[in-house]
Design a protein around this motif. Structure first.
Motif, PDB file in Angstrom:
ATOM      1  N   UNK A  43       0.851  -1.269   0.063  1.00  0.00           N
ATOM      2  CA  UNK A  43      -0.008  -0.143   0.176  1.00  0.00           C
ATOM      3  C   UNK A  43       0.905   1.265   0.014  1.00  0.00           C
ATOM      4  N   UNK A  44       2.073   1.095  -0.040  1.00  0.00           N
ATOM      5  CA  UNK A  44       3.090   2.390   0.055  1.00  0.00           C
ATOM      6  C   UNK A  44       3.919   2.288  -1.453  1.00  0.00           C
ATOM      7  N   UNK A  45       3.852   3.482  -1.929  1.00  0.00           N
ATOM      8  CA  UNK A  45       4.621   3.442  -3.194  1.00  0.00           C
ATOM      9  C   UNK A  45       5.964   3.908  -3.276  1.00  0.00           C
ATOM     10  N   UNK A  46       6.627   4.276  -1.998  1.00  0.00           N
ATOM     11  CA  UNK A  46       7.910   4.876  -2.118  1.00  0.00           C
ATOM     12  C   UNK A  46       8.654   4.225  -1.059  1.00  0.00           C
ATOM     13  N   UNK A  47      10.149   4.601  -1.028  1.00  0.00           N
ATOM     14  CA  UNK A  47      11.006   4.090  -0.147  1.00  0.00           C
ATOM     15  C   UNK A  47      11.349   5.081   0.756  1.00  0.00           C
ATOM     16  N   UNK A  48      12.055   5.126   1.800  1.00  0.00           N
ATOM     17  CA  UNK A  48      12.211   6.357   2.839  1.00  0.00           C
ATOM     18  C   UNK A  48      13.457   6.047   3.611  1.00  0.00           C
ATOM     19  N   UNK A  49      14.293   6.978   3.690  1.00  0.00           N
ATOM     20  CA  UNK A  49      15.617   6.989   4.404  1.00  0.00           C
ATOM     21  C   UNK A  49      15.677   8.118   5.355  1.00  0.00           C
ATOM     22  N   UNK A  50      15.924   7.865   6.843  1.00  0.00           N
ATOM     23  CA  UNK A  50      15.774   8.883   7.538  1.00  0.00           C
ATOM     24  C   UNK A  50      17.026   9.110   8.072  1.00  0.00           C
ATOM     25  N   UNK A  51      17.652  10.401   7.838  1.00  0.00           N
ATOM     26  CA  UNK A  51      18.942  10.633   8.286  1.00  0.00           C
ATOM     27  C   UNK A  51      18.954  11.749   9.389  1.00  0.00           C
ATOM     28  N   UNK A  52      19.915  12.145  10.188  1.00  0.00           N
ATOM     29  CA  UNK A  52      20.266  13.263  10.873  1.00  0.00           C
ATOM     30  C   UNK A  52      21.213  13.903  10.518  1.00  0.00           C
ATOM     31  N   UNK A  53      21.053  15.183  10.131  1.00  0.00           N
ATOM     32  CA  UNK A  53      22.025  16.122   9.694  1.00  0.00           C
ATOM     33  C   UNK A  53      21.973  17.211  10.487  1.00  0.00           C
ATOM     34  N   UNK A  54      22.980  17.701  11.053  1.00  0.00           N
ATOM     35  CA  UNK A  54      23.332  19.043  12.025  1.00  0.00           C
ATOM     36  C   UNK A  54      21.894  19.248  12.869  1.00  0.00           C
ATOM     37  N   UNK A  55      21.819  18.188  13.822  1.00  0.00           N
ATOM     38  CA  UNK A  55      20.549  18.343  14.756  1.00  0.00           C
ATOM     39  C   UNK A  55      19.274  18.236  14.369  1.00  0.00           C
ATOM     40  N   UNK A  56      18.950  17.928  12.943  1.00  0.00           N
ATOM     41  CA  UNK A  56      17.684  17.657  12.134  1.00  0.00           C
ATOM     42  C   UNK A  56      17.611  16.438  11.629  1.00  0.00           C
TER      43      UNK A  56
END
Length: 152
Positions: A43-56
């Motif tokens: 049911x989802x049509x995308x991939x996702x990578x979550x990163x942390x850069x400079x406190x965000x």
């Protein structure tokens, strides 16, 4: 540039982008800055990578059918709205691999009407009939809602 291409919603027929390649690129560019990688899900049509850069925290989204990428700020998982953001430095890193979509493109209003069985989309597209029917059912408001969706 035509963004709403046939198959972009994840409904067949559609080309595909390789999840493993995206994951490999993310880990090679960011290593320990990768907080999570969320691959293909029903049911989802995308991939996702979550990163942390400079406190965000930044969510890097890649459409599963076309090499279209976008960035969004921290959000709740499975929330359908994406606060798309411009990340010029990340864009430079991913530009050799993917087409980076700008928030202005993704936040463009999706304009369509239905007259009987006929669905007319005024936003530039070449979506196929199954996708047009999904537009009516899911009622996306923007181009980004179509490119990155949780439709079954």
């Amino acid at each position: 540039m035509l963004i709403l291409r046939s198959g972009i919603t994840g409904f067949l027929p559609a080309p595909s982008v390789k999840e493993n390649k995206f994951k490999q690129i993310c880990y090679s560019l960011f290593g320990s800055k990768v907080l999570d990688f969320i691959g293909a899900e029903a049911g989802k049509n995308f991939y996702e990578c979550i990163i942390k850069v400079k406190d965000k925290r930044i969510h890097i989204l890649l459409n599963g059918q076309y090499p279209f990428m976008a960035f969004t700020s921290t959000r709740e998982v499975y929330v359908k709205y994406f606060p798309f953001i411009d990340e010029p430095e990340l864009s430079k890193l991913f530009k050799p691999y993917y087409k980076i979509l700008h928030p202005n493109q993704l936040n463009e209003s999706l304009r369509y009407t239905q007259k009987g069985e006929k669905i007319i989309v005024k936003t530039e597209n070449n979506l196929h009939q199954d996708e047009l029917e999904q537009l009516v059912y899911w009622e996306p408001k923007t181009v980004g809602d179509v490119v990155f969706n949780y439709w079954d």
